[in-house]
Design a protein around this motif. Structure first.
Motif, mmCIF file in Angstrom:
data_model
loop_
_atom_site.group_PDB
_atom_site.id
_atom_site.type_symbol
_atom_site.label_atom_id
_atom_site.label_comp_id
_atom_site.label_asym_id
_atom_site.label_seq_id
_atom_site.Cartn_x
_atom_site.Cartn_y
_atom_site.Cartn_z
ATOM 1 N N GLY A 274 -49.107 5.657 42.811
ATOM 2 C CA GLY A 274 -48.971 6.360 41.568
ATOM 3 C C GLY A 274 -49.837 5.773 40.383
ATOM 4 O O GLY A 274 -49.509 6.214 39.262
ATOM 5 N N ALA B 158 -35.333 4.109 39.051
ATOM 6 C CA ALA B 158 -35.868 4.836 37.735
ATOM 7 C C ALA B 158 -34.713 4.890 36.898
ATOM 8 O O ALA B 158 -35.310 4.730 35.613
ATOM 9 N N GLU B 159 -33.395 4.671 36.937
ATOM 10 C CA GLU B 159 -32.550 4.642 35.830
ATOM 11 C C GLU B 159 -32.786 3.309 35.319
ATOM 12 O O GLU B 159 -32.541 3.054 33.957
ATOM 13 N N ARG C 212 -35.717 3.455 32.933
ATOM 14 C CA ARG C 212 -35.495 4.295 31.715
ATOM 15 C C ARG C 212 -34.645 3.151 30.685
ATOM 16 O O ARG C 212 -35.000 3.256 29.589
ATOM 17 N N ASP D 146 -43.080 5.938 43.047
ATOM 18 C CA ASP D 146 -43.975 6.218 42.400
ATOM 19 C C ASP D 146 -43.783 5.377 40.977
ATOM 20 O O ASP D 146 -42.659 5.451 40.433
ATOM 21 N N ALA E 167 -44.860 5.593 37.936
ATOM 22 C CA ALA E 167 -44.528 6.337 36.762
ATOM 23 C C ALA E 167 -42.829 6.891 36.652
ATOM 24 O O ALA E 167 -42.234 6.841 35.770
ATOM 25 N N GLN E 168 -42.687 7.396 37.857
ATOM 26 C CA GLN E 168 -41.314 7.785 37.926
ATOM 27 C C GLN E 168 -40.297 6.519 37.853
ATOM 28 O O GLN E 168 -39.148 6.922 37.217
ATOM 29 N N LEU E 169 -40.385 5.502 38.360
ATOM 30 C CA LEU E 169 -39.647 4.343 38.424
ATOM 31 C C LEU E 169 -39.595 3.587 36.967
ATOM 32 O O LEU E 169 -38.441 3.160 36.843
ATOM 33 N N GLY E 170 -40.467 3.571 36.303
ATOM 34 C CA GLY E 170 -40.883 3.208 34.943
ATOM 35 C C GLY E 170 -40.789 1.490 34.973
ATOM 36 O O GLY E 170 -40.374 0.930 34.131
#
Length: 392
Positions: free
Chosen positions: A70, A169-170, A173, A196, A198-201
């Motif tokens: 991603g 992902a958390e 964030r 991904d 972007a989703q995992l950050g």
């Protein structure tokens, strides 16, 4: 997903039950032919000449990997293994006395040794974030531990020693909100289920080609978020990483290519690219659903066998399953499985030192099915476990 067709395209399934995809996945004919075809081309016309002829396909590897994770092609750097990729990210950071490196109990052993080396060298502190009741990284504790001294959060997405999937992902964030770089070791997750960035950050992600991606050995990759380059100064400089200014200076290449070296195995690069394309064509959602379902099925079946115990942690678990026959040494169990043509691995205490400190359960038998495995293969593995448990 046509499992029989996938198995016909995977020569190794004809003579073994391969439950060691967390070690190295079986090559498909497509990947095998890609690697050998380039080696034959090098033999026929020369290594430099073969690379020049295949330049477009070689360069496309960055594009295919970027599509898988991603990101963008300029955010990808290629390596000969995931440890070198991880080192390129970690050792490009600057640490000083008082800085803190936060990591989890499931962190990979080589990463832990690197943290300890930098702590010894600089006076930085390694802080181990506790697990929650399920055995995954406690994200509440992580958020409480982050302060203005925190220089890095380094986490293994999936440990080498179990089926845990950490809540990346958390974690992402939390680190993004705090402005703290997040280095995610995705060696055991990329290719097993969708990953991904972007989703995992995360800010940096590393992985290998040989495991669930089913690529050749000797391949690794690093993804770097463009904004993270401000935190990184590559610790190796050479002609593939920068441009000489004609005097006594240089300029780093744009993006992640500044972490690469000039020499590499182009047959392996093409093999990795083919493996990534294969995964994209099959579909990572479908791959993930089947791999995790097979892992769950195997874990449940082993749990039902008297005298066998599984040891996987976390709220979310993947295709990796760890187990013991209660009255038999782990090495003997692995040897017995091998005698029945069943491939597995054994976890070692030093591969996850921080987990070993807390649980002390290693060594364990590690079984790791993938999407091309079958229920009948799992049945056979469970049968052998049951026979060993009864005999012991």
């Amino acid at each position: 997903m046509d499992i029989e067709a996938l198995r016909r395209d995977t020569p190794g399934t004809a003579n073994r039950i391969h439950l060691n995809n967390a070690g190295a996945g079986l090559l498909s004919r497509r990947i095998l032919e890609t690697v050998t075809a380039h080696l034959e081309l090098e033999a026929a016309i020369g290594g430099y000449e073969a690379a020049a002829r295949e330049r477009d396909r070689i360069d496309a590897a960055h594009t295919h990997i970027a599509q898988l994770v991603g990101g963008g092609p300029g955010e990808i750097a290629l390596f000969d293994n995931s440890t070198h990729a991880w080192n390129a990210a970690f050792y490009s950071m600057t640490f000083r006395a008082g800085d803190r490196i936060l990591t989890g109990r499931a962190e990979y052993g080589s990463n832990v040794l690197a943290y300890l080396q930098i702590a010894e060298r600089t006076g930085a502190e390694v802080v181990v974030v506790p697990n929650d009741a399920s055995g995954q990284v406690d994200t509440t504790a992580l958020a409480d531990l982050i302060d203005d001294r925190t220089r890095l959060v380094g986490i293994s997405h999936v440990p080498t020693s179990g089926g845990l999937v950490n809540p990346a992902a958390e974690i992402g964030r939390i680190t993004r909100a705090a402005g703290v770089p997040f280095l995610l070791d995705a060696t055991q997750s990329l290719g097993q289920f969708p990953v991904d960035v972007a989703q995992l950050g995360c800010d940096m992600l590393t992985a290998t080609g040989r495991k669930f991606l089913r690529g050749p050995r000797g391949t690794g990759l690093l993804w770097v978020r463009p904004e993270a380059l401000d935190h990184l100064e590559p610790y190796v400089n050479e002609i593939a990483a920068s441009t000489w200014d004609g005097r006594r200076g240089f300029t780093w290449h744009d993006g992640a290519r500044r972490f690469e070296t000039w020499e590499r195995s182009y047959s392996n690069v093409l093999g990795l690219s083919a493996a990534v394309q294969q995964a994209l064509e099959i579909g990572m959602d479908d791959i993930g659903q089947r791999a995790i379902a097979l892992g769950t099925s195997l874990r449940d079946r082993l749990d039902a066998v008297p005298g066998v115990t599984t040891y996987d942690l976390g709220r979310q678990r993947c295709a990796i399953v760890t187990a013991k026959v209660d009255a038999m040494p782990t090495a003997d169990v692995a040897a017995a499985l091998a005698a029945h043509d069943i491939n597995v691995s054994v976890t070692l205490p030093m591969e996850t030192q921080l987990d070993t400190e807390e649980r002390g359960v290693h060594p364990l038998v590690r079984l790791s099915p993938h999407y091309y495995n079958t229920e009948s293969e799992l049945d056979r593995a469970v049968e052998v476990f049951a026979e060993l448990a009864t005999a012991s």
